[in-house]
Design a protein around this motif. Structure first.
Motif, PDB file in Angstrom:
ATOM      1  N   ASP A   1       0.823  -1.213   0.000  1.00  0.00           N
ATOM      2  CA  ASP A   1       0.000   0.000   0.000  1.00  0.00           C
ATOM      3  C   ASP A   1       0.854   1.260   0.000  1.00  0.00           C
ATOM      4  OD1 ASP A   1      -2.376  -1.265  -0.076  1.00  0.00           O
ATOM      5  OD2 ASP A   1      -2.826  -1.104   2.063  1.00  0.00           O
ATOM      6  N   MET A   2       1.865   1.255   0.875  1.00  0.00           N
ATOM      7  CA  MET A   2       2.663   2.469   1.016  1.00  0.00           C
ATOM      8  C   MET A   2       3.442   2.797  -0.248  1.00  0.00           C
ATOM      9  SD  MET A   2       4.135   2.644   4.843  1.00  0.00           S
ATOM     10  CE  MET A   2       5.011   1.123   4.678  1.00  0.00           C
ATOM     11  N   ARG A   3       3.630   1.806  -1.079  1.00  0.00           N
ATOM     12  CA  ARG A   3       4.361   2.087  -2.317  1.00  0.00           C
ATOM     13  C   ARG A   3       3.413   2.097  -3.505  1.00  0.00           C
ATOM     14  NH1 ARG A   3       9.337  -1.717  -1.422  1.00  0.00           N
ATOM     15  NH2 ARG A   3      10.204  -0.892  -3.348  1.00  0.00           N
ATOM     16  N   GLY A   4       2.155   2.321  -3.211  1.00  0.00           N
ATOM     17  CA  GLY A   4       1.186   2.617  -4.267  1.00  0.00           C
ATOM     18  C   GLY A   4       0.821   1.436  -5.157  1.00  0.00           C
ATOM     19  N   PHE A   5       0.902   0.220  -4.612  1.00  0.00           N
ATOM     20  CA  PHE A   5       0.606  -0.942  -5.452  1.00  0.00           C
ATOM     21  C   PHE A   5      -0.889  -1.025  -5.756  1.00  0.00           C
ATOM     22  CE2 PHE A   5      -0.303  -5.600  -5.781  1.00  0.00           C
ATOM     23  CZ  PHE A   5       0.356  -5.802  -6.986  1.00  0.00           C
ATOM     24  N   GLY A   6      -1.206  -1.264  -7.020  1.00  0.00           N
ATOM     25  CA  GLY A   6      -2.586  -1.543  -7.389  1.00  0.00           C
ATOM     26  C   GLY A   6      -3.476  -0.324  -7.521  1.00  0.00           C
ATOM     27  N   THR A   7      -2.878   0.875  -7.526  1.00  0.00           N
ATOM     28  CA  THR A   7      -3.732   2.057  -7.624  1.00  0.00           C
ATOM     29  C   THR A   7      -3.995   2.454  -9.077  1.00  0.00           C
ATOM     30  OG1 THR A   7      -1.729   3.314  -7.260  1.00  0.00           O
ATOM     31  CG2 THR A   7      -3.218   3.089  -5.389  1.00  0.00           C
ATOM     32  N   ARG A   8      -3.150   2.015  -9.975  1.00  0.00           N
ATOM     33  CA  ARG A   8      -3.334   2.349 -11.392  1.00  0.00           C
ATOM     34  C   ARG A   8      -2.579   1.315 -12.222  1.00  0.00           C
ATOM     35  NH1 ARG A   8      -0.081   7.911 -11.576  1.00  0.00           N
ATOM     36  NH2 ARG A   8      -0.760   8.029  -9.429  1.00  0.00           N
ATOM     37  N   PRO A   9      -2.801   1.266 -13.536  1.00  0.00           N
ATOM     38  CA  PRO A   9      -2.060   0.289 -14.355  1.00  0.00           C
ATOM     39  C   PRO A   9      -0.572   0.498 -14.162  1.00  0.00           C
ATOM     40  CG  PRO A   9      -3.741   1.388 -15.654  1.00  0.00           C
ATOM     41  CD  PRO A   9      -3.703   2.096 -14.344  1.00  0.00           C
ATOM     42  N   ARG A  10       0.150  -0.583 -13.926  1.00  0.00           N
ATOM     43  CA  ARG A  10       1.566  -0.418 -13.628  1.00  0.00           C
ATOM     44  C   ARG A  10       2.431  -0.714 -14.850  1.00  0.00           C
ATOM     45  NH1 ARG A  10       4.599  -4.641 -11.373  1.00  0.00           N
ATOM     46  NH2 ARG A  10       5.160  -3.408  -9.559  1.00  0.00           N
ATOM     47  N   THR A  11       3.666  -0.226 -14.766  1.00  0.00           N
ATOM     48  CA  THR A  11       4.657  -0.565 -15.793  1.00  0.00           C
ATOM     49  C   THR A  11       5.579  -1.615 -15.180  1.00  0.00           C
ATOM     50  OG1 THR A  11       5.864   1.360 -15.001  1.00  0.00           O
ATOM     51  CG2 THR A  11       4.654   1.598 -17.057  1.00  0.00           C
ATOM     52  N   TRP A  12       6.453  -2.192 -15.986  1.00  0.00           N
ATOM     53  CA  TRP A  12       7.369  -3.227 -15.499  1.00  0.00           C
ATOM     54  C   TRP A  12       8.782  -2.888 -15.925  1.00  0.00           C
ATOM     55  CZ3 TRP A  12       5.375  -7.658 -12.959  1.00  0.00           C
ATOM     56  CH2 TRP A  12       3.974  -7.731 -12.933  1.00  0.00           C
ATOM     57  N   LEU A  13       9.696  -3.012 -14.983  1.00  0.00           N
ATOM     58  CA  LEU A  13      11.097  -2.743 -15.293  1.00  0.00           C
ATOM     59  C   LEU A  13      11.627  -3.765 -16.294  1.00  0.00           C
ATOM     60  CD1 LEU A  13      13.726  -1.162 -14.603  1.00  0.00           C
ATOM     61  CD2 LEU A  13      14.164  -2.897 -12.877  1.00  0.00           C
ATOM     62  N   GLU A  14      11.240  -5.014 -16.100  1.00  0.00           N
ATOM     63  CA  GLU A  14      11.732  -6.072 -16.983  1.00  0.00           C
ATOM     64  C   GLU A  14      11.076  -5.946 -18.353  1.00  0.00           C
ATOM     65  OE1 GLU A  14      14.093  -8.339 -16.263  1.00  0.00           O
ATOM     66  OE2 GLU A  14      14.328  -7.319 -14.340  1.00  0.00           O
ATOM     67  N   GLU A  15      11.805  -6.370 -19.363  1.00  0.00           N
ATOM     68  CA  GLU A  15      11.315  -6.265 -20.721  1.00  0.00           C
ATOM     69  C   GLU A  15      11.431  -7.640 -21.382  1.00  0.00           C
ATOM     70  OE1 GLU A  15      13.550  -3.357 -22.771  1.00  0.00           O
ATOM     71  OE2 GLU A  15      12.072  -3.127 -24.368  1.00  0.00           O
ATOM     72  N   LEU A  16      10.390  -8.018 -22.121  1.00  0.00           N
ATOM     73  CA  LEU A  16      10.452  -9.306 -22.820  1.00  0.00           C
ATOM     74  C   LEU A  16      10.314  -9.065 -24.318  1.00  0.00           C
ATOM     75  CD1 LEU A  16       8.101 -11.515 -20.614  1.00  0.00           C
ATOM     76  CD2 LEU A  16      10.579 -11.326 -20.483  1.00  0.00           C
ATOM     77  N   ARG A  17      11.048  -9.858 -25.097  1.00  0.00           N
ATOM     78  CA  ARG A  17      10.924  -9.738 -26.556  1.00  0.00           C
ATOM     79  C   ARG A  17      11.029 -11.127 -27.177  1.00  0.00           C
ATOM     80  NH1 ARG A  17      15.024  -6.254 -27.648  1.00  0.00           N
ATOM     81  NH2 ARG A  17      13.899  -4.440 -26.905  1.00  0.00           N
ATOM     82  N   TYR A  18      10.072 -11.461 -28.028  1.00  0.00           N
ATOM     83  CA  TYR A  18      10.138 -12.746 -28.732  1.00  0.00           C
ATOM     84  C   TYR A  18      11.219 -12.679 -29.800  1.00  0.00           C
ATOM     85  CZ  TYR A  18       5.767 -14.676 -26.849  1.00  0.00           C
ATOM     86  OH  TYR A  18       4.799 -15.195 -26.038  1.00  0.00           O
ATOM     87  N   GLU A  19      12.070 -13.681 -29.831  1.00  0.00           N
ATOM     88  CA  GLU A  19      13.077 -13.786 -30.892  1.00  0.00           C
ATOM     89  C   GLU A  19      12.627 -14.888 -31.854  1.00  0.00           C
ATOM     90  OE1 GLU A  19      15.781 -11.898 -30.963  1.00  0.00           O
ATOM     91  OE2 GLU A  19      15.633 -10.992 -28.950  1.00  0.00           O
TER      92      GLU A  19
END
Lengths: 287, 587
Positions: free
Chosen positions: A230-248
């Motif tokens: 809660d204190m770090r604002g989880f679940g209040t809006r659509p989140r982004t992700w630090l990790e990135e995935l790409r299909y090769e």
């Protein structure tokens, strides 16, 4: 220390795949495998599983705990279902005694109470379950723990649930650690897990000193976790992700193979290919 | 962007204004907070002091919005304004951009399995773009000097590293106010130093810092601007540090040693407020007091033949390449009160677990009362060595305190008569008699901790091992407890009283106050083993163990020619004729 597995970067082909294609591949293989009861087909999967495991380059020391637990589960399960015949009944119908003969010195004909089908079912089931294990085992060792969340998110799982897979990696080991500590603390107070005194009630009562601190601890831990999220604002809006995935390219190849495998298996199943198979040499030998 | 909110309001409003704040948790009759009023300016550091149960944590929750957002059902009245805004009216995500909270246990605040992902977590929740996230993660890691940890697993970090990581994951959201709840609790002296200078630096750059902390002496080095002192939810003091030191009760709050002495002298008869042996109020010099000082037998005198615990060349490791303990040799004799001191991860707890048989050595042997403990079950060993775990949470389960205490006795096969007579006396020793019929889980943390000590004492083991007995305990309570335990130990030899104690701690003052023997443990090896005044006088050894001489130690060493041994501040006061003669070179 208490964690049962540890992810290591090994630079294997397996680790270079996108986790999404790995997950889809595993699901396809498992859904294909469940459609077969013919030991010969199952062995094909088995070999595939062994190849995958070999390419993961895991060591025995890393995986031995997993295997010992799996072995225990599989053996118990197989012995119970084969010998009672309960689960096997859906798979085969005939009953051929394994050997017949005469009772020693009396000449009375007897049949050994184990049938060819039971033995075959027993073996088939073990190979089948081991093959499941073969495919499940490498996943936690070869997918980077930080990438589960994003992988499930991109596979369409909602933010909150996707992130909870990341959380599980951190919290399941902590729960294990908590349990171990409770056990240690109570043993230091003279508590013994194997207490004399039979009966279900007294067995359950004997577990209370372990279960109460563990449950209370888990509740406290999860409340603290909710505060932190809660204190770090989880679940209040659509989140982004630090990790990135790409299909090769290799991922597309793997995906295509997976779907093809599932398709072929399903078609074979519909055509009644791959049902329970009893080796003919066993049948010939009897009677 | 909520993180710009604070900057927008910076010029017009104070970071924090609290007026007539009261709070009452729904289920409890007492007020958790009662009529607090104070203001904090930008760049100020405010120390929030008070014993456990004084309302510090509740105040923290009101300020970071967990009350009323997560803790519903309570009743709050009065005003809180953070840069002019009422936190109750903002979302938690908005508050997190203004107030960054770091809670007591870093372990519980880390949600991700890798460092970079942990720092990113708050940013991800705010929907920050990936490139911007990467930039800000680098920036924060750089600021905290932990760039090298970027790709590390959070699980494998040291305590100090975890603390920094938690701070980093808060700072990355750029809050103008930092709320730190006992940030030093799990740090050793050097980790503390680093954290304090970092906090000072942040305040100098304009961050407002509110810090809850027990360890006053440490925190005073931070030069806080204000102290807010809470007692039972009421504001007893708000003002500068000097004023606080002049009003705080030295038996309640552990003040720096020289201040305690000054206060005790000024109070005169107030020496009586500290529970301890009766003394003449007039100080004496060069004369050992007629009244016996704390009941500590001299260790290292004549030793009986059979030690209670004997470690012989003991080595232990979980993984072959990572030794936890190496070649440990020592014996514990009746009368010993041994403090095992060392930094986090030195192997202190492992040492105790080997003795009670929860772990078995890879090499060497442990003898319990002369018998190889490999041949004994843990329950058999428990008759000789009673071990109180650090965290009460892992032990307490019974419906009443009485039954909790009886549990160990039942396990060891004591009869009902023995149990009924022992329970009240151990509960008296830990000051819990009044709560006999309550469920253990209804007690405060400090009370729970004392209950676990009682539960193990009841087993009447010959050795009592206490793992971090001061953690989460108020100064007054642990002082009282230790004095009682030592008096029991000193008294006539009785079957139901321990013959020796092992105190596992990283608190130097605690060790020097109560032990008659100190073992310094570092990286799995015993560095020193001897009487406290010899071992603790070795600054080189202390530094190797990441221990820092405290004002109490310095004072004790100065007075050693008069006292002949180390002792707590209240007893030291008898040896000081004129305070002005003493040098206080502790800043």
């Amino acid at each position: 220390m208490y964690v049962s597995w540890r992810y290591r970067e090994r630079d294997t082909v397996l680790q270079r795949f996108d986790p999404r294609s790995r997950i889809i591949f595993t699901i396809c293989v498992l859904f294909s495998l469940v459609q077969f009861w013919d030991l010969r087909f199952i062995l094909v999967f088995f070999v595939l599983g062994v190849v995958q495991l070999w390419s993961a380059q895991l060591t025995w020391a890393e995986t031995k705990r997993f295997w010992s637990v799996l072995a225990l589960v599989i053996l118990t399960l197989s012995i119970f279902t084969s010998l009672t015949g309960g689960a096997g009944a859906a798979v085969y119908e005939s009953y051929t005694p394994l050997r017949t003969g005469t009772l020693l010195f009396t000449g009375i004909p007897v049949a050994i109470a184990v049938s060819v089908e039971q033995v075959t079912f027993f073996v088939t089931q073990i190979v089948r379950l081991v093959t499941f294990g073969l495919f499940a085992l490498p996943l936690p060792y070869t997918i980077h723990p930080a990438r589960y969340g994003i992988a499930f998110r991109r596979l369409g799982v909602p933010d909150k649930f996707a992130f909870s897979t990341d959380l599980a990696f951190r919290f399941i080991p902590s729960l294990g650690q908590d349990f171990q500590m409770t056990l240690d603390a109570q043993r230091a107070r003279g508590y013994e897990v194997e207490r004399r005194g039979s009966g279900l009630i007294s067995q359950i009562r004997n577990m209370v000193p372990l279960m109460i601190p563990f449950i209370v601890g888990s509740i406290v831990r999860s409340e603290a976790l909710i505060d932190v999220l809660d204190m770090r604002g989880f679940g209040t809006r659509p989140r982004t992700w630090l990790e990135e995935l790409r299909y090769e390219r290799r991922d597309y190849l793997l995906l295509a193979t997976s779907l093809l495998l599932l398709l072929i298996s399903t078609v074979m199943n519909l055509l009644d290919v791959g049902n329970f198979w009893t080796p003919s040499f066993l049948l010939v030998d009897t009677i | 962007m909520p993180n710009n909110r604070s900057e927008v309001h910076n010029r017009n409003h104070l970071p924090l204004v609290v007026r007539d704040l009261s709070y009452c948790y729904g289920q409890l009759p007492d007020m958790a907070l009662n009529q607090l009023s104070f203001q904090v300016r930008s760049g100020e550091i405010v120390l929030i002091a008070g014993s456990s149960g004084s309302g510090k944590t509740t105040l923290v929750r009101c300020l970071n919005g967990l009350i009323p957002h997560s803790y519903r059902g309570g009743q709050r009245s009065g005003d809180i304004r953070i840069f002019g805004e009422e936190p109750a009216a903002l979302s938690l995500a908005e508050i997190s951009g203004m107030v960054g909270s770091v809670l007591q246990d870093p372990e519980k605040q880390i949600v991700a399995s890798y460092v970079a992902n942990e720092i990113a977590f708050g940013l991800e929740n705010l929907g920050v773009e990936r490139a911007e996230m990467r930039r800000r993660i680098r920036l924060v890691l750089d600021r905290l000097g932990i760039v090298h940890l970027h790709d590390r697993e959070t699980f494998r970090l040291s305590h100090g590293e975890k603390q920094k990581l938690v701070l980093g994951s808060t700072l990355v959201l750029e809050p103008a106010i930092l709320l730190l709840d006992e940030p030093l609790a799990s740090l050793d002296a050097y980790g503390t130093e680093e954290t304090l200078s970092l906090i000072r630096h942040l305040a100098d750059q304009g961050k407002t810092v509110l810090i809850v902390e027990h360890r006053l002496e440490r925190i005073l080095k931070l030069r806080p601007d204000k102290v807010l002192f809470l007692v039972n939810g009421e504001q007893h003091y708000f003002g500068d540090v000097a004023g606080f030191l002049a009003m705080a009760d030295p038996s309640e709050v552990k003040l720096p040693a020289h201040i305690t002495l000054q206060r005790l002298h000024k109070l005169g008869a107030a020496v009586d407020t500290v529970e301890g042996p009766e003394v003449d109020v007039r100080p004496e010099v060069d004369v050992r007091p007629k009244v016996d000082v704390p009941p500590i037998k001299q260790a290292f005198a004549s030793k009986p033949a059979t030690p209670l615990i004997h470690y012989e060349n003991v080595s232990f490791s979980y993984e072959p390449d990572d030794p936890i303990l190496q070649e440990i040799n020592f014996s514990l004799f009746p009368g010993d009160v041994v403090a095992v001191l060392g930094p986090n991860g030195a192997g202190k707890t492992t040492l105790a677990k080997l003795a009670v048989g929860l772990l078995r050595p890879n090499r060497g042997r442990v003898y319990i009362g002369g018998r190889d403990n490999k041949t004994m079950t843990v329950a058999q060993i428990a008759r000789v060595v009673g071990y109180v775990f650090q965290s009460p949470r892992h032990m307490l389960f019974a419906p009443t305190i009485e039954r909790e205490v009886a549990f160990g006795m039942h396990n060891l096969g004591f009869d009902e008569v023995a149990i009924t007579s022992a329970v009240p006396s151990v509960l008296k020793a830990v000051d819990l008699t009044a709560y006999m019929d309550l469920p253990p889980l209804a007690l405060s943390f400090g009370q729970q901790k004392r209950l676990t000590i009682a539960a193990v004492m009841a087993m009447q083991s010959r050795v009592l091992v206490l793992d971090e007995p001061t953690a989460g305990q108020d100064f007054r309570h642990y002082t009282k407890l230790m004095e009682r335990l030592l008096r029991l130990l000193e008294g006539d030899a009785r079957d139901d009283v321990p013959e020796a104690m092992v105190l596992i701690s990283h608190d130097l003052d605690f060790a020097l106050s109560y032990a008659n023997r100190v073992i310094l443990l570092r990286a799995g090896r015993i560095l020193a083993d001897g009487p406290p005044h010899e071992v603790l006088a070795r600054r080189d050894l202390l530094a190797m163990c990441r221990l820092q001489p405290s004002s109490l130690l310095e004072l004790n060493l100065q007075l050693l020619p008069h006292t002949g041994r180390l002792m707590p501040a209240n007893m030291l006061s008898r040896y000081i004729p004129d305070l002005e003669e003493l040098r206080f070179d502790i800043s």
